[in-house]
Design a protein around this motif. Sequence first.
Motif, mmCIF file in Angstrom:
data_model
loop_
_atom_site.group_PDB
_atom_site.id
_atom_site.type_symbol
_atom_site.label_atom_id
_atom_site.label_comp_id
_atom_site.label_asym_id
_atom_site.label_seq_id
_atom_site.Cartn_x
_atom_site.Cartn_y
_atom_site.Cartn_z
ATOM 1 N N ARG A 241 -11.228 5.421 -5.825
ATOM 2 C CA ARG A 241 -11.823 6.396 -4.996
ATOM 3 C C ARG A 241 -13.416 5.623 -4.571
ATOM 4 N NH1 ARG A 241 -12.943 10.778 -5.647
ATOM 5 N NH2 ARG A 241 -11.918 12.180 -3.484
ATOM 6 N N ALA A 242 -13.055 4.534 -2.692
ATOM 7 C CA ALA A 242 -14.347 4.172 -2.809
ATOM 8 C C ALA A 242 -14.701 5.552 -1.842
ATOM 9 C CB ALA A 242 -13.891 2.868 -2.418
ATOM 10 N N PHE A 243 -16.352 4.569 -1.304
ATOM 11 C CA PHE A 243 -16.818 6.002 -0.562
ATOM 12 C C PHE A 243 -18.190 4.265 0.433
ATOM 13 C CE2 PHE A 243 -19.485 6.043 -4.549
ATOM 14 C CZ PHE A 243 -20.453 6.131 -4.564
ATOM 15 N N SER A 244 -18.224 4.876 1.377
ATOM 16 C CA SER A 244 -19.416 3.495 1.859
ATOM 17 C C SER A 244 -21.210 4.787 2.294
ATOM 18 C CB SER A 244 -18.679 3.131 3.458
ATOM 19 O OG SER A 244 -18.609 4.843 3.722
ATOM 20 N N ILE A 245 -21.171 4.043 2.426
ATOM 21 C CA ILE A 245 -23.158 4.207 2.769
ATOM 22 C C ILE A 245 -23.272 3.686 3.614
ATOM 23 C CG2 ILE A 245 -25.200 5.079 2.621
ATOM 24 C CD1 ILE A 245 -24.739 4.987 -0.528
ATOM 25 N N ALA A 353 -14.175 8.713 2.047
ATOM 26 C CA ALA A 353 -14.775 9.158 2.348
ATOM 27 C C ALA A 353 -15.953 8.257 3.295
ATOM 28 C CB ALA A 353 -16.116 9.532 1.375
ATOM 29 N N ASN A 354 -16.652 8.291 4.166
ATOM 30 C CA ASN A 354 -17.574 7.810 4.816
ATOM 31 C C ASN A 354 -18.681 8.751 4.908
ATOM 32 O OD1 ASN A 354 -15.561 6.439 7.307
ATOM 33 N ND2 ASN A 354 -15.768 4.969 5.200
ATOM 34 N N LEU A 355 -19.318 8.942 3.760
ATOM 35 C CA LEU A 355 -21.133 9.114 3.873
ATOM 36 C C LEU A 355 -21.579 8.600 5.003
ATOM 37 C CD1 LEU A 355 -21.329 8.976 0.211
ATOM 38 C CD2 LEU A 355 -19.825 10.615 1.481
ATOM 39 N N ASP A 359 -26.236 13.025 7.189
ATOM 40 C CA ASP A 359 -25.930 14.156 6.137
ATOM 41 C C ASP A 359 -26.326 13.834 4.773
ATOM 42 O OD1 ASP A 359 -24.090 14.730 8.394
ATOM 43 O OD2 ASP A 359 -22.703 13.304 7.613
ATOM 44 N N LEU A 360 -27.132 12.471 4.810
ATOM 45 C CA LEU A 360 -27.420 12.302 3.702
ATOM 46 C C LEU A 360 -29.185 12.652 2.598
ATOM 47 C CD1 LEU A 360 -24.451 10.818 0.862
ATOM 48 C CD2 LEU A 360 -24.994 13.058 1.281
ATOM 49 N N TYR A 376 -23.287 17.380 -3.081
ATOM 50 C CA TYR A 376 -22.945 16.436 -1.755
ATOM 51 C C TYR A 376 -21.682 15.740 -2.626
ATOM 52 C CZ TYR A 376 -26.915 13.670 -4.763
ATOM 53 O OH TYR A 376 -27.789 13.311 -5.386
ATOM 54 N N ALA A 377 -21.249 15.142 -1.023
ATOM 55 C CA ALA A 377 -19.797 13.922 -1.639
ATOM 56 C C ALA A 377 -20.449 12.935 -2.777
ATOM 57 C CB ALA A 377 -19.265 13.653 -0.761
#
Length: 662
Positions: A241-245, A353-355, A359-360, A376-377
Amino acid sequence: MNLFFEESGDFKAGAVLSQQGEAYQVEMQTGKRTKVKSRDVLFQFSSPEPAQLLTDAKTVADDIDLDFLWEVAGQEEFGFAELGTEYFGHDPKPHEAAGLLLRLHHAPVYFYKKGKGRYKAAPEESLKAALAGIEKKKQQALMQAQYVEELKANRLPEAFKPIVMQLLFKPDKNSIEYKALEAACSELRTSPQRLMLTVGGIPSPKQLHLTRFLHEYFPKGTGFPAITLPQVPALPVADVRAFSIDDVTTTEIDDAFSIVPLGDGRIRVGIHIAAPGLGIKRNDAIDAIARQRLSTVYMPGDKITMLPDELVEAFTLGEGRTCPALSLYATLDTSDWSVLSTETKAEAVPIAANLRHNDLDALVTEETLADGSGDYAHKDDIALLWQWAQVLEKSRMVKREGFGLKPEQTNRVDFNFYVVDDVVSIVRRKRGAPLDKIVAELMIFANSTWGKLMHDHGVPGIYRAQGGGSGGWAAKMQVRMVTHAAPHQGLGVDQYAWSTSPLRRYTDLVNQWQILACVEHGVTAPLAAQFKPKDADLFAVVSAFDAAYGAYADFQGNMERYWCLRWLAQENLRHVEAVVLKDEVLRLVDIPLIIRLPGMPQAARGTQVRLELIRWDEVELTIEARLLEMATGSPEEAEEVEAPDDEIATTETEAGAESVSE
């Protein structure tokens, strides 16, 4: 005795003082004496006085009708005296002969000179063509004068509207429009750019800077031709489950991360890079587009993408999609964060998710990561990546120091620009914030690891190298592009191949093709790779990219400077705080605007000063300021500053640009 003679292409008259052989000593009406050879004498006369003869001759010449004279002359060659007899009806008197000669001599369109005092009437067709040309020039002169008056009255002539850019940036200097613009600028004592802004040819200085750049690098416009989206081969789906920042403005999302626990204190970190190289093939239509542009062009509030929007949309790592990616997996022992093994594979990666930084950034700080606070996610994943990123950075700094360089400073400030409806916001961001460091360190790790992969397989790639050159310090530390593995001393790695932004940089797309060849073909990769060893075309790519990337960076810098000046006007600031970078070079504290202050007292780097802004120019991008106050005591230590030519600045570009360049 007096003489009427020709000298240096002009007719003159004077009194003879003496004669010696074929030469006369003649006194002019001014008292000046000159030597006249007999071959230059047209006729002799006793009266009137030479001065009066010239006066009367001009009167006669003005009264002669050229068209009638041309008809009288016929088509045969003639002497002036013969024509005078025909024209005047008697042997011409001295002043009549002189007037006729003046008229013949100054009408080269009607009469061709054939010798001393001899002429021939121009053929009828030639005369008509010449007269038409003269009339055309006369009309053009009138039109040019009209254009000049319109420009001086702050009106843009209608004929200028479709060629404004050409007049400013690639003019035809023989055109009446350019001559009119040049004449108006000369009379008004201004530049063509400023005059075009005044008359409305260009709506604003921003548009001036943009159109100048587009005219040179995108003369056919920034649009794309219609394309057919490439087919991507069937890929295994990754169990992650990948996510970007990324920044909130980022649309070309080309990197994401995942973590999978393996037990026994081991984890597997995935670095997933968008894989347009699986669809785009060398020398196909889309490759031609990418190779022509070579990089996405960034500017505050806008960008010109390297690839068409529909292709970016097809390959960007968008939230909720399963996207084709080139993945680098690193198996880590979390007891000491050592890398146990790495593996590269092409696969389809689910993006959870695209973080976004906006927001962070306030939630993910060194303090909250240390005490585990906040919600946070992907919080746990980010905490693990933060620990590894710190280890990676420390390892790089050890190697960097081994190259003889000072440790990299991390407490500097970056600035993000946001433009909405021509209102600019400039946001300070401390460099080395946890999210930035995570992205930068993992991108450096991937680029270094994949650079080694290509080197080990004997496949050429495009590398960034720094240090080890010849010459002085600046030359040795200049970043250069090479096609073989070489150390990047500033980053503290043994090799560094840009491979993590294939949607935004052509070099990364090329390297992705080469890496895919290594993954798919193993030891036979040198034979199967898109670019073979010693491929001359790869050197051509390096050369073209280097030039384009430098030009794009200069443009981005100019536009950021423009928006800094706009910010000053927008905020109506006249007194500002600045910090000394070096010698007479300062940078404002609130925005990244560089100011040179000639004659400023010598001050240590980092010294805080207060300035009065006198004036600035959004066209020339210049600013004038006056020193009001200089802080006493030691320089401010809360924020490290860098001079424009600091070697550290190059390092920041290599690493930090991966996460916040947009």
